[in-house]
Design an enzyme around this catalytic site. Structure first.
Site, PDB file in Angstrom:
ATOM      1  N   TYR A  24      41.383  36.372  33.262  1.00  0.00           N
ATOM      2  CA  TYR A  24      40.479  35.886  34.310  1.00  0.00           C
ATOM      3  C   TYR A  24      39.350  36.884  34.546  1.00  0.00           C
ATOM      4  CZ  TYR A  24      38.717  34.348  38.828  1.00  0.00           C
ATOM      5  OH  TYR A  24      37.899  33.934  39.850  1.00  0.00           O
ATOM      6  N   ARG A 164      35.003  28.108  32.168  1.00  0.00           N
ATOM      7  CA  ARG A 164      35.655  29.292  31.611  1.00  0.00           C
ATOM      8  C   ARG A 164      36.888  28.851  30.823  1.00  0.00           C
ATOM      9  NH1 ARG A 164      34.913  32.286  37.452  1.00  0.00           N
ATOM     10  NH2 ARG A 164      32.621  32.115  37.458  1.00  0.00           N
ATOM     11  N   LYS A 251      21.622  37.772  44.692  1.00  0.00           N
ATOM     12  CA  LYS A 251      22.318  38.095  43.438  1.00  0.00           C
ATOM     13  C   LYS A 251      22.314  36.893  42.500  1.00  0.00           C
ATOM     14  CE  LYS A 251      26.784  39.933  41.811  1.00  0.00           C
ATOM     15  NZ  LYS A 251      27.151  38.884  40.834  1.00  0.00           N
ATOM     16  N   HIS A 275      26.086  36.917  36.262  1.00  0.00           N
ATOM     17  CA  HIS A 275      27.454  36.762  36.763  1.00  0.00           C
ATOM     18  C   HIS A 275      28.466  37.272  35.738  1.00  0.00           C
ATOM     19  CE1 HIS A 275      29.141  34.757  40.424  1.00  0.00           C
ATOM     20  NE2 HIS A 275      30.269  34.956  39.767  1.00  0.00           N
ATOM     21  N   ARG A 278      29.801  34.801  33.178  1.00  0.00           N
ATOM     22  CA  ARG A 278      30.845  33.879  33.624  1.00  0.00           C
ATOM     23  C   ARG A 278      30.299  32.532  34.086  1.00  0.00           C
ATOM     24  NH1 ARG A 278      35.715  36.170  34.767  1.00  0.00           N
ATOM     25  NH2 ARG A 278      36.129  34.960  36.648  1.00  0.00           N
TER      26      ARG A 278
END
EC number: 1.1.-.-
Length: 381
Positions: A24, A164, A251, A275, A278
């Protein structure tokens, strides 16, 4: 296992963690092209060695949002940090405070704001998403203020969750995920005892405090997936300004036009970020995106960068490309998983040592002296 470099913690974390948790944090979106390029592009940047510069006096200190940082580094917001070590957000925050750098608490942390903030003697930062549940957002901002949070990091690159694929293979999601995770925990007894048993409760503290009931791992993906808001626009940030008057950092910026819009909005800073690879696979690495963004807005707001930073050399490279500071994400989680608070402190010490060596051998006596002149060539040259 001997830890002699900041990059050693990844292997140590993999040995200790159940696969669903290691993959993860380690994985990215789709085919993980951007995840790999984040690291590869930074590693490809050559520093310009300079000698005989009398480097007896050297300072890594920098000022950011009216705070003095021991070095231009902050710990990034990472969801579920408390699953990587017992009450992991508290341990990481203590390590950051001990080394004189900020810790950023994620919206989807295990430990709530009210548990983390009193554990450290310096103000922390807080990260927030735009979510459909505006009541939660307002509640989180009010609680952050009450806890003494100084800087809001507003993540804008998650209007939808990234795909993902590795998570489905590892057991974080996908068919039979829950029983697969239980079996993995049984084969990793050190983690099962320290985090699985002694680290309870395993809910998302900030969300549970608002909802009034536990939000466990099983609810995590579902709750977030239902609350991410693809209608996000600059108007949403204007709404947040009604409740937050401190420094706001946006961000998830990868394009100079978005950076200019952040200046127009009045943001105090941006994070050049994909990120950590991701979200959208195939976008520019942060290292490739940073120079053009710095050319567009340097000096008009603070420029931070993340994604791909693993070493002190990487920090120096990012500063030379135009960042004022960086965020460390995966790197600190690996260290936390391997050795808890002590691991994160040691990681930051290694990062500092690596930065000092790089600065001495490039002739930069302060962070302000690190610039494009510190590089042999720019990316793509």
């Amino acid at each position: 296992m001997i830890i002699s470099a900041s990059t050693d913690y990844r292997a140590a974390a993999q040995r200790k963690l159940p696969p669903f948790l290691f993959h993860y944090i380690d994985g990215g979106a789709y085919a993980e092209y951007t995840l790999r390029r984040n690291v590869e592009d930074l590693s490809a940047i050559a520093l310009r060695q300079r000698v005989l510069k009398n480097m007896s006096e050297l300072s890594l200190e920098t000022r950011l949002f009216d705070e003095t940082l021991a070095m231009p580094v902050a710990l990034a917001p990472v969801g579920l940090t408390g699953m990587y070590a017992r009450r992991g957000e508290v341990q990481a925050a203590r390590a950051a405070a001990a080394k004189g750098v900020p810790f950023t608490l994620s919206t989807v942390s295990v430990c709530p704001i009210e548990e983390v903030a009193p554990a450290i003697d310096r103000p922390m930062w807080f990260q927030l998403y735009v979510l459909k549940d505006r009541g939660f957002m307002r509640n989180a901002l009010e609680r952050a203020k009450a806890a003494g949070v100084t800087t809001l990091v507003f993540t804008v690159d998650m209007p939808v969750p990234g795909a993902r694929y590795r998570d489905a293979h590892s057991g974080m999601s996908g068919p039979y995920a829950a029983p697969r995770r239980i079996l993995q925990a049984m084969t990793h007894p050190a983690w099962a005892w320290d985090v699985g048993l002694l680290g309870k409760p395993h809910d998302l503290g900030n969300i549970s405090a608002y909802r009034g009931n536990p939000t466990g791992l099983e609810d995590y993906i579902g709750w977030l997936g239902a609350n991410f808001d693809p209608s996000i626009s600059w108007k949403d940030l204007e709404w947040i300004r009604e409740f937050w008057d401190g420094p706001m950092v946006i961000k998830g910026i990868l394009d100079p036009e978005d950076a200019r819009d952040a200046v127009k909005f009045g943001a105090d800073g941006i994070v050049v970020s994909n990120h950590g690879g991701r979200q959208l696979d195939g976008v520019l690495s942060s290292a490739r995106a940073l120079p053009a963004i710095a050319d567009a807005v340097k000096g008009e707001l603070a420029i931070l960068a993340d994604s791909g930073i693993r070493t002190g050399l990487d920090v120096v490279r990012m500063i030379a490309l135009g960042a004022d500071s960086v965020l460390l994400g995966r790197a600190f989680v690996y260290a936390l998983a391997a050795a808890g608070e002590a691991g994160v402190r040691n990681l930051l010490e290694l990062i500092e040592k690596e930065m000092r060596v790089a600065m001495v051998l490039t002739g930069a006596k302060s962070i302000g002296e690190i610039s494009a002149d510190s590089l042999v060539r720019e990316l793509g040259a």
